[in-house]
Design a protein around this motif. Structure first.
Motif, short mmCIF file in Angstrom:
data_model
loop_
_atom_site.label_atom_id
_atom_site.label_comp_id
_atom_site.label_asym_id
_atom_site.label_seq_id
_atom_site.Cartn_x
_atom_site.Cartn_y
_atom_site.Cartn_z
N ASN B 131 -11.35 -49.65 -20.62
CA ASN B 131 -12.33 -48.60 -20.87
C ASN B 131 -12.16 -47.46 -19.85
O ASN B 131 -12.20 -46.29 -20.20
CB ASN B 131 -13.72 -49.22 -20.79
CG ASN B 131 -14.81 -48.19 -21.02
OD1 ASN B 131 -15.34 -47.62 -20.08
ND2 ASN B 131 -15.08 -47.93 -22.30
N LEU B 132 -11.87 -47.89 -18.60
CA LEU B 132 -11.69 -46.91 -17.52
C LEU B 132 -10.55 -45.95 -17.82
O LEU B 132 -10.62 -44.77 -17.53
CB LEU B 132 -11.41 -47.67 -16.21
CG LEU B 132 -11.30 -46.84 -14.95
CD1 LEU B 132 -12.68 -46.40 -14.49
CD2 LEU B 132 -10.64 -47.67 -13.83
N VAL B 133 -9.45 -46.52 -18.42
CA VAL B 133 -8.28 -45.66 -18.71
C VAL B 133 -8.32 -45.14 -20.15
O VAL B 133 -7.37 -44.55 -20.64
CB VAL B 133 -6.95 -46.39 -18.44
CG1 VAL B 133 -6.81 -46.74 -16.99
CG2 VAL B 133 -6.82 -47.63 -19.33
N GLY B 134 -9.45 -45.37 -20.82
CA GLY B 134 -9.64 -44.80 -22.16
C GLY B 134 -8.85 -45.49 -23.25
O GLY B 134 -8.44 -44.86 -24.23
N LEU B 135 -8.63 -46.79 -23.10
CA LEU B 135 -7.83 -47.49 -24.11
C LEU B 135 -8.57 -48.65 -24.76
O LEU B 135 -7.96 -49.56 -25.31
CB LEU B 135 -6.54 -48.05 -23.45
CG LEU B 135 -5.48 -47.05 -23.06
CD1 LEU B 135 -4.37 -47.75 -22.29
CD2 LEU B 135 -4.90 -46.34 -24.26
N ASP B 136 -9.92 -48.60 -24.69
CA ASP B 136 -10.64 -49.77 -25.21
C ASP B 136 -10.36 -50.01 -26.69
O ASP B 136 -10.40 -51.14 -27.16
CB ASP B 136 -12.14 -49.70 -24.93
CG ASP B 136 -12.69 -48.30 -24.93
OD1 ASP B 136 -11.89 -47.39 -25.20
OD2 ASP B 136 -13.89 -48.12 -24.66
N GLU B 137 -10.04 -48.96 -27.44
CA GLU B 137 -9.78 -49.16 -28.88
C GLU B 137 -8.38 -49.69 -29.15
O GLU B 137 -8.07 -50.16 -30.24
CB GLU B 137 -10.00 -47.85 -29.63
CG GLU B 137 -11.48 -47.55 -29.79
CD GLU B 137 -11.74 -46.27 -30.55
OE1 GLU B 137 -10.78 -45.75 -31.18
OE2 GLU B 137 -12.88 -45.80 -30.50
N GLN B 138 -7.50 -49.58 -28.15
CA GLN B 138 -6.13 -50.04 -28.34
C GLN B 138 -5.89 -51.41 -27.70
O GLN B 138 -4.75 -51.86 -27.58
CB GLN B 138 -5.12 -49.04 -27.73
CG GLN B 138 -4.89 -47.77 -28.54
CD GLN B 138 -6.01 -46.77 -28.37
OE1 GLN B 138 -6.70 -46.75 -27.35
NE2 GLN B 138 -6.23 -45.96 -29.39
N ALA B 139 -6.97 -52.07 -27.33
CA ALA B 139 -6.83 -53.32 -26.56
C ALA B 139 -5.93 -54.34 -27.23
O ALA B 139 -5.16 -55.03 -26.56
CB ALA B 139 -8.22 -53.93 -26.34
N LYS B 140 -5.99 -54.43 -28.54
CA LYS B 140 -5.23 -55.47 -29.25
C LYS B 140 -3.85 -54.98 -29.72
O LYS B 140 -3.16 -55.69 -30.45
CB LYS B 140 -6.04 -55.97 -30.45
CG LYS B 140 -7.34 -56.68 -30.06
CD LYS B 140 -7.03 -57.99 -29.35
CE LYS B 140 -8.27 -58.68 -28.80
NZ LYS B 140 -9.14 -59.23 -29.79
N GLN B 141 -3.50 -53.75 -29.35
CA GLN B 141 -2.20 -53.22 -29.77
C GLN B 141 -1.10 -53.71 -28.82
O GLN B 141 -1.34 -53.89 -27.63
CB GLN B 141 -2.21 -51.69 -29.71
CG GLN B 141 -3.29 -51.03 -30.56
CD GLN B 141 -2.92 -51.00 -32.02
OE1 GLN B 141 -1.75 -51.02 -32.38
NE2 GLN B 141 -3.92 -50.97 -32.89
N LEU B 142 0.10 -53.87 -29.38
CA LEU B 142 1.25 -54.18 -28.53
C LEU B 142 1.74 -52.89 -27.88
O LEU B 142 1.54 -51.81 -28.44
CB LEU B 142 2.38 -54.76 -29.38
CG LEU B 142 2.18 -56.17 -29.93
CD1 LEU B 142 3.34 -56.54 -30.82
CD2 LEU B 142 2.05 -57.17 -28.81
#
Lengths: 808, 235
Positions: B131-142
């Motif tokens: 969340n800090l680096v703005g990637l919470d939506e990509q968490a499950k992406q490779l």
């Protein structure tokens, strides 16, 4: 393929710069080639050796074992039968003997030929010393080895003249003896001078060996055998068993068919595996050298030049591997064949190798690695300069889909991250995974099939024992009066009951045509009480005998023979018993014979009350079946010895081949099957080891390919033990996956395959049971192999220093 | 402020064939906790070697390296791995995320190695960092399914996983476009404000000028050392 000096220099530099990778590639190809060369060589040498030995013995096409001694003049009448080329005769009897230093006597076979220098068929070969002469005897090679007998040893025989010590003066190879280790008797050979001492009447024989006029055909041989039996029956001579032999094919070939099936699977699995390892090695090399490819291309190198460069490296690796594998596989094939052929009493003299296996090794060894390398080499050579020179970090192009993705999500949810890494790594290279798995799965399936085969053999023997309610079946060399036998056995504890059976050589005809038997030693009628309490075969159609069949011409025949001849329950057969005219008999039931189509005389069951009124030997019987409360082999042995002694005292001779003690028989059967099932099990384990070598190679390549990744893991805090654990886990996942797939696969193929192996190799029809225990033990075994296979790569990975990893 | 990095008379050379190639000459350097240091200089002049010495990836031939109170030159390879896991977060030029793990798992991995946090808190922290680096939506992406900038931000989140006092980055924006590079730099600045010490090798002079201290390396020696926020040169 090799170009200018600079590129040649690059090829040698590439091979020498990463010695561990080069050694891994060479050892991968060499292992695959060694296994192929050894296995194909073994098959070639074994079958060739067996058939050669068979041909050299001048095998008889028909061998008839007579119930009693026949005058040599009868043999001359057989020679005149149309289609008979020539005949030979011999006599085999059972005798009691003691080896040097032994306190107890045992039963053995004494074989007699009138002239050992003029053997026509089934020739016995002198290996050392001399053929029997005067009072000196010879011993069979396997018997000598089993009992530790040598020339000069004295054997004490119980003869008509009492105990007589005879000196061994020769070692002979007999082409058709059952190895003593499998329950066969010791074999001795005597000269004509000793024949009267052993009660062999002059000018008689017990076994008739016949060759038919060329061309050989099985059908013609069977027909002539029937004519010979009829001729002998007309002279009042009964035939206990008839053995038909193909003169060009050794009798043991059937046993090898299943083994060779496994060997062939193993050979090709090894080649496939080593090709995968080559593919991995080349892929690793290309990955590591992408920047060099880019530079060479930017300097003007064409795709073909680059491809040739790397294919040359593969060719050199293959050539070195071939040079290593060829002599090793020659030795492997020769020594293993020599060992196996020895079991069949066949010697391999002097070093021989299979040229067929050599050609296949050369073709497979040079071609398979090049073909395997073609795809990664071409892919690498086709890279653009921009792609080749750029580096995008760890597997930036890695994307998983479908099942992998699902599995990875599941792993992420359920497993610690390190386990998820190991699982992800497992799925990264699909082709590598597929090939590595295929070998482990094949090994798993074979292991479970073979263990199920062993469990089924035991179940079949148990079931057969349950159908046989007698403790001992006593067979007489000549039919004996029931009353005398009853008097003898009644006083020997723990005899509980006795029942008498008769056996009669029989010829069965369907529509005037001699029927074909599934049993290879012919057919005999077993006449038994319709209310027998001693035996009930497994009835698969119709019914078993009952008291309503008394004095009726009713038969229960072998289901396989019935199928072979299109006979059904209710059909009428014509049966000719000895010198009697043929009579009509109705088939009331079909039984399944566990002994299948092996070397056995096939019984046809009939009511004793039907046979006896018209039989000259009324109230005389071939067998006495004794029930007794016996629980152990030791108790059984004591009981049998007491019976033998009692009959001997009454001068009644027992037939070694038809006198059976139930528990001992079971043990012999197990002993007989054990080497074959053991050999199959050994092969399954060997496939598993090949799979483990493949897995080790795959993981080792994985370490090379992921060296940078290991560096990164180190850089973010992974300890040596974490890296070690990562690769061990990957190996364990390989083992677990192979196990999971092999269980349903084995479940599907185990029954048909085990039954097929049972009939072809063991000669028995199996009552099948799936071995659940083997499924569990295979899990333990495959995981252990996986850990062993992963150990070295894991250790190497854990020793990679962070800087070395990152600079890879 | 407390010194977090103390390099004393560092010498480093590599042997190439029979030739000994000096890389760093008698480097002495002190970095205080909370600084954001940019190391600049031409290629092949020793910047990355210096960084490798700070992270224990490499060892000096002579001299002492003390980072966050540990004398790295005295630690064995295995001890260094464990030390790195707790004390330093590394950001690579090519991100070096594990390709078979999704972004969340990549961040969890160093926490699993170190085991500092209880298991249930690791997932919470990994989500917080994404969340800090703005990637919470990509968490499950490779990694292969997201852009280079997103991979680098995930790599920064991974570097922060065990809450190290020191973040070291080797050309963190070298493989990114200028807009993405700016966002990564913003992230570093935010980390500095939170009290982290950052040491970054870069060729991007604009980014270097935005750090709190700029050290220029030339021919294996510190050629220039400037405290930019204070506009003070010590070289």
């Amino acid at each position: 393929m090799i170009f200018n000096a600079n590129l040649r220099q690059k090829v040698s530099a590439d091979l020498l710069a990463h010695k561990s990778r080069t050694l891994l590639a060479i050892s991968s190809i060499a292992t695959g080639l060694f296994v192929i060369g050894t296995l194909l060589g073994m098959m070639d040498l074994q079958l060739g050796g067996m058939d050669n030995a068979h041909r050299q013995s001048q095998p008889s096409h028909i061998s008839l074992m007579l119930k009693q001694d026949a005058d040599i003049a009868v043999a001359e009448t057989v020679r005149n039968i149309d289609g008979v080329a020539n005949i030979d005769t011999l006599t085999q009897i059972t005798a009691q003997f003691k080896t040097p230093g032994a306190t107890q006597s045992q039963t053995g076979t004494v074989l007699f030929r009138t002239d050992y220098q003029d053997q026509k068929y089934d020739r016995m070969t002198l290996l050392s010393g001399s053929f029997p002469r005067g009072k000196s005897i010879a011993v069979e090679r396997l018997s000598a080895r089993f009992a530790g007998l040598n020339s000069g040893d004295n054997i004490e025989f119980i003869t008509a003249n009492g105990a007589e010590k005879l000196a061994i003066n020769g070692i002979i190879r007999h082409p058709f003896v059952k190895p003593p280790a499998f329950g066969g008797p010791l074999h001795f050979f005597i000269a004509p001078e000793l024949a009267p001492v052993f009660g062999i009447p002059a000018h008689t024989f017990r076994q008739l060996l016949v060759q038919i006029k060329p061309p050989y055909s099985e059908e013609k041989t069977r027909h002539i055998a029937g004519e010979i039996r009829a001729k002998l029956a007309a002279s009042g001579i009964a035939v206990n068993a008839t053995l038909l032999q193909n003169p060009d094919r050794h009798w043991g070939r059937a046993i090898f068919s299943g083994i060779h099936l496994v060997l062939t699977v193993m050979a090709w699995a090894s080649l496939a595996l080593s090709s995968v390892l080559i593919l991995n090695t080349v892929a690793a090399l290309i990955t590591q050298q992408t920047d060099q490819i880019g530079i060479m291309k930017s300097l003007g190198a064409r795709r073909r030049t680059i491809a040739n460069l790397y294919l040359s490296e593969v060719f050199i690796l293959s050539l070195i591997a071939l040079l290593i594998a060829v002599p090793l596989s020659w030795a492997g094939a020769f020594y293993s064949s020599r060992w196996i052929l020895d079991v069949f009493n066949i010697g391999l003299n002097g070093f021989v190798y299979s040229s067929q296996a050599l050609y296949l090794m050369i073709a497979g060894g040079l071609l398979a690695p090049l073909l395997a390398a073609l795809w990664p080499v071409w892919k690498g050579a086709s890279m653009s300069v921009r792609q080749a020179i750029a580096s995008y970090g760890l597997g930036a192009d890695f994307v998983s889909r479908g099942f992998d993705r699902w599995l990875e999500r599941a792993a992420a949810a359920l497993l610690p991250t390190l386990y998820a890494v190991a699982l992800g790594n497992l799925l990264r290279r699909k082709a590598r995974l597929l090939w590595t798995q295929s070998v482990l799965i094949i090994a798993g399936v074979l292991f479970i099939v073979i263990m199920s085969l062993i469990a089924s053999v035991n179940l079949t023997l148990d079931n057969e024992l349950a159908r046989s309610r007698y403790a001992v079946r006593v067979g007489f060399t000549q039919d004996q009066p029931a009353e005398i036998v009853k008097d003898i056995v009644r006083n020997i504890p723990p005899t509980a009951a006795v029942e008498f059976w008769n056996r009669l050589p029989a010829e069965l005809f369907l529509h005037d045509k001699l029927i074909r038997q599934s049993g290879s030693l012919g057919v005999q009628m077993i006449a038994l009480p319709t209310d027998t309490s001693m035996y009930r075969p497994l009835i698969v159609a119709g019914r078993w005998l009952d008291p309503a069949d008394d004095r009726q011409n009713r038969l229960v025949i072998n289901a396989e023979t019935a199928e072979l001849n299109g006979i059904h329950v209710g059909d009428t057969l014509s049966a000719k018993l000895m010198q009697q005219p043929a009579h009509e008999w109705q088939v009331i039931g079909l039984y399944r014979w566990f002994a299948g189509s092996g070397y056995a005389v096939e019984p046809v069951y009939a009511p004793l009350s039907t046979i006896q009124p018209g039989n000259l030997n009324e109230r005389r019987h071939s067998f006495a079946l004794l029930s007794a409360d016996i629980h152990s082999l030791a108790e059984e042995k004591t009981y049998v010895e007491a019976l033998k002694t009692a009959f001997q005292q009454q001068h009644i001779k027992l037939d070694f081949y038809t006198t059976l003690a139930k528990l001992e028989q079971r043990q012999f059967a197990e002993n007989q099957f054990r080497p074959i099932t053991g050999m199959l099990l050994g092969l399954a384990v060997m496939i598993a080891v090949v799979g483990a070598i493949g897995l080790s190679g795959t993981l080792a390549i994985g370490v090379l390919q992921r060296t940078r990744e290991i560096g990164v893991l180190r850089a973010i805090g992974a300890s040596s033990s974490a890296i070690f654990k990562l690769f061990i886990l990957e190996g364990l996942f390989h083992g677990l996956l192979a196990w999971l797939i092999s269980i349903p696969a084995a479940f599907l193929v185990a029954e048909p395959l085990a039954k097929k192996l049972g009939t072809t190799m063991l000669g028995i029809h199996l009552d099948f049971v799936f071995s659940l225990l083997s499924a569990g033990s295979w899990l333990g075994f495959v995981l252990m192999l996986a850990v062993l296979a992963a150990y070295l790569p894991a250790r190497n990975a854990s020793r990679i220093a962070v800087r070395a990893g990152l600079s890879y | 402020m407390q010194n977090i990095i103390q390099l004393t008379h560092i010498h480093k050379s590599y042997t190439l064939g029979q030739l000994k190639q000096p890389v760093l000459h008698d480097i002495s350097l002190t970095i205080t906790a909370g600084e954001f240091v940019a190391i600049v200089g031409p290629s092949g002049n020793g910047k990355s070697t210096l960084l490798n010495l700070l992270t224990g990836i490499d060892r000096p031939c002579r001299g002492e390296v003390v980072v966050n109170g540990s004398a790295l030159h005295r630690l064995r390879e295995e001890q260094l791995s464990i030390w790195r896991g707790t004390n330093v977060g590394i950001v690579f030029q090519f991100f070096q995320l594990l390709p078979s793990l999704n972004l969340l798992q990549n961040i969890l991995l160093p926490m699993d190695f170190v085991g500092k946090l209880p298991k249930r808190e690791r997932l919470e922290r990994a989500r917080y960092l994404l969340n800090l680096v703005g990637l919470d939506e990509q968490a499950k992406q490779l990694p292969g399914q997201v852009s280079g900038g997103q991979q680098q931000r995930a790599a920064i989140a991974r570097a922060l996983a065990n809450d190290p006092a020191l973040i070291v980055a080797d050309e963190p924006t070298g493989n990114l476009d200028s807009a993405t590079a700016d966002s990564v730099f913003e992230l570093f600045s935010a980390l500095q404000r939170q009290g982290k010490t950052l040491v970054m090798v870069t060729h991007n002079e604009d980014l270097a000028q935005s750090a709190s201290r700029r050290i220029a390396i030339h021919d294996g020696r510190i050629h220039d050392d400037q405290y930019l926020s204070k506009q003070q040169s010590t070289a």
